[in-house]
Design an enzyme around this catalytic site. Structure first.
Site, short mmCIF file in Angstrom:
data_model
loop_
_atom_site.label_atom_id
_atom_site.label_comp_id
_atom_site.label_asym_id
_atom_site.label_seq_id
_atom_site.Cartn_x
_atom_site.Cartn_y
_atom_site.Cartn_z
N LYS A 171 27.52 5.86 78.25
CA LYS A 171 28.74 6.08 77.46
C LYS A 171 28.58 5.40 76.11
CE LYS A 171 31.91 5.95 81.30
NZ LYS A 171 33.17 5.34 81.65
N HIS A 174 31.15 1.09 72.05
CA HIS A 174 32.22 1.14 71.05
C HIS A 174 32.49 -0.22 70.44
CE1 HIS A 174 34.82 -0.48 74.09
NE2 HIS A 174 34.57 0.53 74.90
N HIS A 177 32.71 -3.34 72.48
CA HIS A 177 31.44 -3.93 72.91
C HIS A 177 30.77 -4.67 71.76
CE1 HIS A 177 31.73 -0.32 75.74
NE2 HIS A 177 31.99 -1.39 76.47
N1 ARG Z 1 32.28 -2.47 80.88
C1 ARG Z 1 33.64 -2.82 80.58
C2 ARG Z 1 34.18 -1.90 79.52
O1 ARG Z 1 33.44 -1.33 78.77
C3 ARG Z 1 33.79 -4.24 80.13
C4 ARG Z 1 33.51 -5.25 81.19
C5 ARG Z 1 34.31 -6.48 81.03
N2 ARG Z 1 34.01 -7.46 82.04
C6 ARG Z 1 34.53 -7.56 83.25
N3 ARG Z 1 34.12 -8.50 84.06
N4 ARG Z 1 35.43 -6.71 83.67
O2 ARG Z 1 35.39 -1.78 79.38
#
Ligand code: ARG
Length: 638
Positions: A171, A174, A177
């Site tokens: 994906k 963005h 991130h």
């Molecule tokens: N991969 C998730 C996203 O893009 C963020 C992860 C954040 N960390 C967690 N432990 N939930 O939204």
């Protein structure tokens, strides 16, 4: 100890203090790495007999200033809680009684309820500059802060887990991130500099039904070569393609259903349903499905690593949603049911905070599903098991989640569940570091697939900016590499300039300018300091022996006063956990340095003065470089 040299000089001026007596009487201070600790102690010691309060009570109340024209320290008089007299009157009285001939300070200035202290230039310059040059990259690191027992290093360091970046495979990468990467890496550096044992974790989004769909896409359209060459790009393309197909298909089925047709079979064979079944195979540990999945993940990680390396970021662990085992989730699910935290509701399992916690808090946390009716776990379910797993594995003292504000509720629910499970002490060790949105982040080359695309775009833009000055451009040895570093510095500095919680607008033109408070400006400031050193061509020995009493100009002293603040600023940043605390200081420092150049020539001055000024600029270069590296920027030399 080499680093004590500067401080020894200061101590010689103060008859009643030694490093040993200081460490007994003021255990939280460390003058050998932060000379201003000694300055605060000294203020307390001098004021104590004047005001009749113990020096140890005065020292912790002394604050630093945000602009040095207000002094180097202020004492807020009301904080001493002296009954009867008016603070203003006390201030004037104490200022008058402060000795005329104090070795470190001019006579303090009473300003309303504050007493302001200005450090004398000469002793500060003579002690600080050698100290900074001796400590080098260590200047500003308050390593003792991370010790379990500050008095006994053999007891080891405190440990912190910093989870950041955490993109989703296949994906788009963005803005959330991007910010998590920049801020998280900064926080990890900050704690490391403060002597903590830091574990950097990247928690990949790499699990869920959508990855079943991705596998189906690969079975149909996958290209082995393309996958190996650029897995992130290839998987992203497959993902976009199959999602469009799935959505088209669902729309068609919906239309037929509206016409009154029986769509049962169509639904049972739809891509969506196939994806669900494929994901089921993954959770049931089907060897082939998992092997394919592991290849996607491993190849992607190889690429991630290369990109993170451009930002000087290295993760200790690539964790991820896929790494949370069904067993671990089952175990907490059972525990939650037994402890009455979760309940069944029409085949699904949910946590209803409104029932568990009366009042506002419960209402705010709402209700949330942790098992769907088809038995599959969710994002939150995985986070619960992962958190407990991390505690078991790392026994952390603290853990930080660097995640966008949009997930505030998610993390509040997570921490609350951990607390309700009876692990309040673990929940209290966890902290969500959130941040606002980036508005208008689009790149010229179209879709953002990964961090590379963002960085490349900034580098390209930077390259255009550089080309506008043909003369200078011709002198740059490695224009591509320089543009790359400048581009990265632009994005990162813009991101860290405001408070984390604020939104900001992604503006390539503003952030890549050499004017204003930008990344390129910081790089320029560092290269200029580096080039003075190259051109001055003075040996380290000459610098070490420079006669620093020659630094008498206000411009020189102001630079020194700002340099002296760095350890305090770094320590304060551990309280704010805001990159802007460092960025703001760094711009103040570089502005003062840059306005000093016209007044303090190096090349062309007579040798003794040249050496003294060069030592000042060398110390400046060290501090500017240290700040930049803490922020995650790579200081350029040319
Ligand atoms: N991969 C998730 C996203 O893009 C963020 C992860 C954040 N960390 C967690 N432990 N939930 O939204």
């Amino acid at each position: 100890m080499a680093s004590a040299s500067g401080i020894t000089q200061l101590l010689l001026k103060l008859d009643n203090l030694t490093l040993d007596s200081i460490s007994d009487k003021y255990p939280a201070t460390h003058p050998e790495v932060n000379p201003y600790d000694l300055y605060r102690i000294h203020i307390g010691e001098v004021l104590a007999p004047i005001i009749g309060v113990a020096p140890e009570k005065i020292q912790p109340l002394i604050q630093w200033t945000n602009t040095i024209d207000k002094g180097d320290f202020v004492l807020p008089i009301p904080a001493l809680r002296i009954k009867g007299a008016k603070p203003d009157a006390l201030g004037a009285e104490w200022a008058a009684k402060f000795p005329e001939d104090d070795p470190l300070f001019d006579k303090p200035v009473a300003q309303g309820p504050f007493l302001s202290f200005f450090a004398k230039g000469a002793p500060l310059a003579q002690s600080l500059i050698p100290m900074i040059r001796n400590l080098g990259a260590e200047y500003g690191c308050n390593r003792f802060l991370g010790l379990k027992d500050p008095k006994d290093p053999s007891k080891g360091k405190k440990r912190i887990v910093v989870e950041f970046s955490s993109p989703n495979i296949a994906k788009p990468f963005h803005a959330g991130h991007l910010r998590s990467t920049i801020i998280g890496s900064f926080l990890a550096n900050l704690y490391e500099g403060a002597g903590w044992d830091v574990v950097r974790i990247n928690y990949l989004g790499d699990w869920g039904k959508q990855y079943g769909l991705l596998a189906l896409a690969y079975e149909r359209y996958g290209d082995e070569e393309a996958l190996k060459k650029d897995p992130i790009d290839h998987l992203f393309r497959l993902y976009v393609k199959i999602n469009a197909e799935k959505d088209g298909e669902l729309a068609e089925i919906e239309a037929k259903k509206k016409e009154g047709q029986d769509v049962t079979d169509l639904l049972a064979n739809s891509l969506d349903e196939q994806a669900r079944r494929y994901f089921r195979k993954m959770t049931d540990k089907d060897t082939d499905a998992l092997a394919l999945w592991k290849r996607f993940r491993d190849l992607s990680i190889v690429r991630y690593k290369a990109t993170y390396a451009r930002l000087n970021i290295k993760f200790d662990e690539y964790s991820g949603e896929s790494q949370v085992t069904e067993e671990a989730m089952e175990k907490v699910a059972k525990e939650m049911a037994e402890k009455g935290i979760s309940k069944e509701d029409q085949g699904a399992v949910l946590v209803d905070f409104t029932e568990l916690i009366p009042g506002k808090e419960g209402k705010r946390l709402g209700k949330t599903v942790i098992r769907k009716r088809d038995g599959t776990a969710l994002y939150l379910t995985r986070d619960i098991a992962e958190l407990l797993g991390r505690y078991q594995k790392y026994g952390f003292d603290n853990m930080i989640y660097v995640v966008a504000s949009q997930q505030d509720l998610h993390l509040q629910q997570l921490f609350k569940i951990i607390e309700l499970l009876g692990y309040k002490d673990i929940a209290q060790r966890c902290q969500h570091i959130n941040f606002g949105l980036v508005l208008g982040m689009s790149t010229r080359k179209g879709t953002v697939k990964f961090l590379d695309d963002i960085l490349r775009d900034c580098a390209d833009h930077m390259h255009d900016v550089m080309r506008k000055n043909e003369n200078k451009y011709a002198q740059v040895e490695n224009p591509e590499g320089t543009a790359d570093t400048l581009g990265i510095s632009s994005v990162m500095t813009q991101d860290m300039s405001g408070k984390r919680g604020n939104n900001y607008t992604f503006d390539l033109a503003v952030m890549t300018s050499f004017e204003g408070d930008t990344g390129p400006y910081l790089q320029y400031a560092h290269t200029r300091l580096s080039s003075i050193k190259r051109r001055a061509d003075i040996s380290d020995e000459e610098l070490a022996n420079a006669d620093l009493s020659l630094l008498t100009e206000p411009h020189a002293i102001n630079v020194v006063r700002l340099l002296a603040q760095w350890p305090d600023v770094a320590q304060n940043t551990l309280r704010t956990l805001e990159p802007t605390t460092v960025v703001t200081y760094l711009f103040r420092l570089t502005h003062v340095i840059s306005s000093s150049y016209d007044h303090l020539q190096v090349v062309g001055s007579e040798p003794a003065l040249k050496a003294a000024r060069m030592a000042l600029y060398d110390a400046s270069r060290i501090v500017v470089g240290n700040c930049m590296r803490l922020l995650g920027l790579s200081p350029l030399e040319r």
